[in-house]
Enzyme design. Structure first.
Site, PDB file in Angstrom:
ATOM      1  N   ASP A 148      -8.151   3.112   7.374  1.00 51.52           N
ATOM      2  CA  ASP A 148      -8.731   2.983   5.933  1.00 51.52           C
ATOM      3  C   ASP A 148     -10.271   2.439   6.367  1.00 51.52           C
ATOM      4  OD1 ASP A 148      -7.379   2.243   2.823  1.00 51.52           O
ATOM      5  OD2 ASP A 148      -9.489   2.670   3.250  1.00 51.52           O
ATOM      6  N   ASP A 164     -12.895   4.248   1.783  1.00 51.06           N
ATOM      7  CA  ASP A 164     -12.653   3.282   0.513  1.00 51.06           C
ATOM      8  C   ASP A 164     -13.917   3.138  -0.341  1.00 51.06           C
ATOM      9  OD1 ASP A 164     -11.022   1.349  -0.736  1.00 51.06           O
ATOM     10  OD2 ASP A 164     -12.913   0.108  -0.338  1.00 51.06           O
ATOM     11  N   GLU A 210     -11.965   8.290  -0.988  1.00 57.88           N
ATOM     12  CA  GLU A 210     -11.639   7.729  -2.593  1.00 57.88           C
ATOM     13  C   GLU A 210     -12.914   7.754  -3.511  1.00 57.88           C
ATOM     14  OE1 GLU A 210     -11.673   3.546  -3.299  1.00 57.88           O
ATOM     15  OE2 GLU A 210      -9.953   3.955  -4.580  1.00 57.88           O
ATOM     16  N   HIS A 221      -1.545   2.592  -3.464  1.00 62.03           N
ATOM     17  CA  HIS A 221      -1.358   1.092  -3.646  1.00 62.03           C
ATOM     18  C   HIS A 221      -2.129   0.444  -4.741  1.00 62.03           C
ATOM     19  CE1 HIS A 221      -5.296   1.989  -1.875  1.00 62.03           C
ATOM     20  NE2 HIS A 221      -5.549   0.597  -1.918  1.00 62.03           N
ATOM     21  N   ASP A 222      -3.015   1.238  -5.538  1.00 67.02           N
ATOM     22  CA  ASP A 222      -3.772   0.847  -6.549  1.00 67.02           C
ATOM     23  C   ASP A 222      -3.135   1.208  -8.015  1.00 67.02           C
ATOM     24  OD1 ASP A 222      -7.202   1.342  -5.267  1.00 67.02           O
ATOM     25  OD2 ASP A 222      -5.767  -0.249  -5.084  1.00 67.02           O
TER      26      ASP A 222
END
Ligand code: TEU
Length: 589
Positions: free
Chosen positions: A122, A223, A280, A352-353
């Site tokens: 990430d 990210d 993302e 995960h969000d």
């Protein structure tokens, strides 16, 4: 009951494309792969400290291989104070001791390679941790070179430079001690934004990225990357909340030129390695998709968040919009159509969000194994690369807590406060957290029905979901009709020699768009010869869809036996879909 209002039937829209070569995307090594996101802190703890770790991941590579996984994205495992669960990095070159050592990371890379699996790290470079040495040095000398690695900005009339609200609530500006300056943090104040205007900072980031790529990474999940471009005049915006602030997103939406940074990064790093990058990206501007994921796009792919953005409230979780099946289906169809001929999106149900898809996207009567398998069928055969999130493959669900103190997530605590400030009762505010919290996806992975679901021999850092005795890997490995067994079948079908081509590159053509309960689409080979129809009945009633083209084979169904369904359909010329039934059919082109 005919669930199709008019007599529409299976038609193959002849895809009008006046620019044929546009359809000929360059083939890439990752196009036919299936990806899986691991949230290391909650995956598997091997040393009893209650925190998942690399040794735990290594021990489950065969489990992932058996599932059919090729690419693994690890949420951050770098050294971090964990204010935002590792998305606040204090040393980009170190593995957090909570997760293990660099030697164990190298072992993970090697073990994955042995299994022909690929590892993504990430990449979190919109911001770092306030404990990073760059930021510590900047605080020591707010006029020095390290202050230029951040946005240290003179206040206005003794106040913050602008009225931005951070993603996690409150001002996005924090005073630089001993000065009249403030530093920008779009996320937590412990996550100072990095200054991408500064070529020295960019070079530091590129050096770090190449260091990881040279170790053998297959690429990165990137990210919050749309946030790296700022409008340096930091204009304020019309307040959009009772706090007199405006969401920092407004500045992100207005500012131009972020693509230049992406191209600079790509040229200096992953573009040289043919590495896979999945970005993302929220707030992409209209018609920019080809620049982002086209053959020569900034990134290999970007996540499709259309379903997740649909329900987002305008102020927070407390004013989230109710889930409407047809709206949800239609935004996915629109996103799929948009990508045709341009590039692949990364399809997700959850991450995960986000809350668990089994709780968010299924109506009450479908919140069971059959419904979860239906959702899985709908998702797996979409155009693009599927990313499965840990626990999705066994149908893990949202986790109800009785008090805000049982939540860990910084965003959840903020959203709970916002709900109360907006006048919600404590119960309503807690319900918002149950429905939306990122912690829903961060409860420990449920490996078995034993102590702590086999996640840890110690005390889990976040309490388990109480349904682990019912929903766990061990129980489902023993059952052919389990969600896990069904995911294995779906992935095997997607990767089968007979259908891999059509399920990877086949054109996406929606079907029954006028229905209020059917989610159906075709995947059609450009060179003709194969037409797959995926159809799911999200309604409560049984319905029938007429087959106007010859049925060749029922490839999979989440209810009943495929060969029985096939025999009946060939006889009747219709497919009967029970409530929550999903099928994939091969029909005559
Ligand atoms: O998320 C970035 C981001 O934009 C999300 O926080 C999103 O805006 C929010 O969830 C509302 O939809 C990334 C990571 O995925 C997230 O876990 C981190 O908290 C964040 O960046 C900061 O690194």
């Amino acid at each position: 009951q005919m669930c199709i209002r008019d007599s529409s039937y299976i038609i193959t829209v002849s895809y009008k494309n006046d620019n044929k070569e546009q359809m000929e995307m360059k083939r890439k090594w990752w196009h036919d792969k299936v990806a899986y996101q691991i949230y290391p802190k909650s995956f598997l703890d091997s040393d009893g400290d209650g925190i998942g770790d690399l040794r735990g991941i290594i021990s489950k590579l065969d489990y992932l291989k058996d599932l059919g996984i090729d690419i693994i994205w690890l949420s951050p495992i770098y050294q971090s104070p964990f204010v935002d669960q590792g998305y606040d990095i204090s040393d980009y070159y170190k593995i957090a001791e909570e997760f293990g050592t660099m030697e164990e990371f190298d072992e993970l890379l090697a073990e994955a390679k042995k299994r022909e699996m690929f590892i993504l790290m990430d990449l979190v470079v919109n911001h770092c941790s306030d404990k990073h040495e760059w930021f510590q040095k900047a605080l020591e000398d707010p006029e020095g070179e390290y202050a230029q690695y951040f946005h240290f900005v003179q206040g206005k009339d003794g106040k913050e430079p602008s009225n931005y609200r951070s993603y996690f609530g409150g001002s996005a500006w924090e005073k630089v001690p001993g000065t009249e300056k403030y530093y920008l943090h779009m996320f937590a104040k412990e996550q100072p934004d990095l200054n991408w205007e500064n070529p020295k900072l960019r070079d530091e980031i590129y050096k770090m990225m190449n260091w990881w790529l040279d170790k053998g990474l297959a690429g990165f999940r990137i990210d919050a990357i749309i946030n790296i471009k700022k409008d340096l005049s930091f204009p304020s915006f019309e307040p959009d909340g009772t706090d007199g602030l405006a969401s920092c997103v407004k500045m992100v939406e207005e500012v131009q030129g972020v693509g230049e940074y992406f191209e600079d990064m790509k040229a200096h790093t992953y573009g040289k390695y043919d590495a896979f990058t999945v970005a993302e990206v929220f707030n992409m501007k209209q018609d920019e998709l080809p620049e982002f994921i086209g053959d020569n796009g900034h990134f290999s792919t970007i996540f499709d968040f259309s379903a997740h953005e649909l329900v987002q409230g305008s102020h927070g979780w407390y004013d989230s919009r109710p889930f409407v099946f047809t709206d949800w289906r239609d935004v996915i169809f629109a996103s799929q159509k948009e990508a045709q001929g341009i590039g692949f999106k990364a399809n997700i149900i959850e991450n995960h969000d986000e809350p668990r898809g089994a709780s968010r996207f299924l109506p009450e009567y479908a919140q069971n194994e059959t419904g979860v398998k239906m959702l899985a069928t709908t998702f797996m055969f979409l155009y693009g690369i599927p990313f499965i999130y840990q626990g999705q493959e066994i149908g893990m669900t949202n986790c109800r807590r009785s008090d805000i103190s049982q939540y860990d997530d910084i965003s959840t605590k903020d959203q709970y406060r916002e709900a109360l400030q907006a006048g919600c009762t404590r119960e309503k505010a807690l319900e918002c957290c149950y429905e939306n919290s990122r912690d829903n996806a961060r409860t420990p992975m449920q490996w078995n029905g034993g102590k702590n679901a086999g996640f840890t021999s110690g005390t889990p850092w976040l309490a388990l979901n109480s349904d682990y005795r019912k929903i766990n890997v061990e129980e489902q490995e023993k059952r052919d009709d389990s969600v896990l067994s069904y995911y294995r079948k779906l992935i095997a079908l997607k990767k089968s020699s007979e259908f891999k081509e059509v399920l990877t590159y086949g054109r996406f053509v929606p079907e029954y768009e006028d229905s209020d309960s059917i989610f159906a689409y075709h995947r059609i080979r450009e060179d003709g010869g194969q037409n797959i129809l995926v159809a799911a009945n999200y309604g409560k009633e049984t319905c029938e869809i007429p087959l106007k083209r010859e049925l060749i084979k029922v490839l999979i169904s989440n209810i009943g036996e495929e060969d029985v369904i096939e025999r009946e359909a060939k006889k009747s010329g219709k497919i009967k879909l029970n409530s929550c039934q999903a099928v994939a059919l091969e029909i005559k082109e």
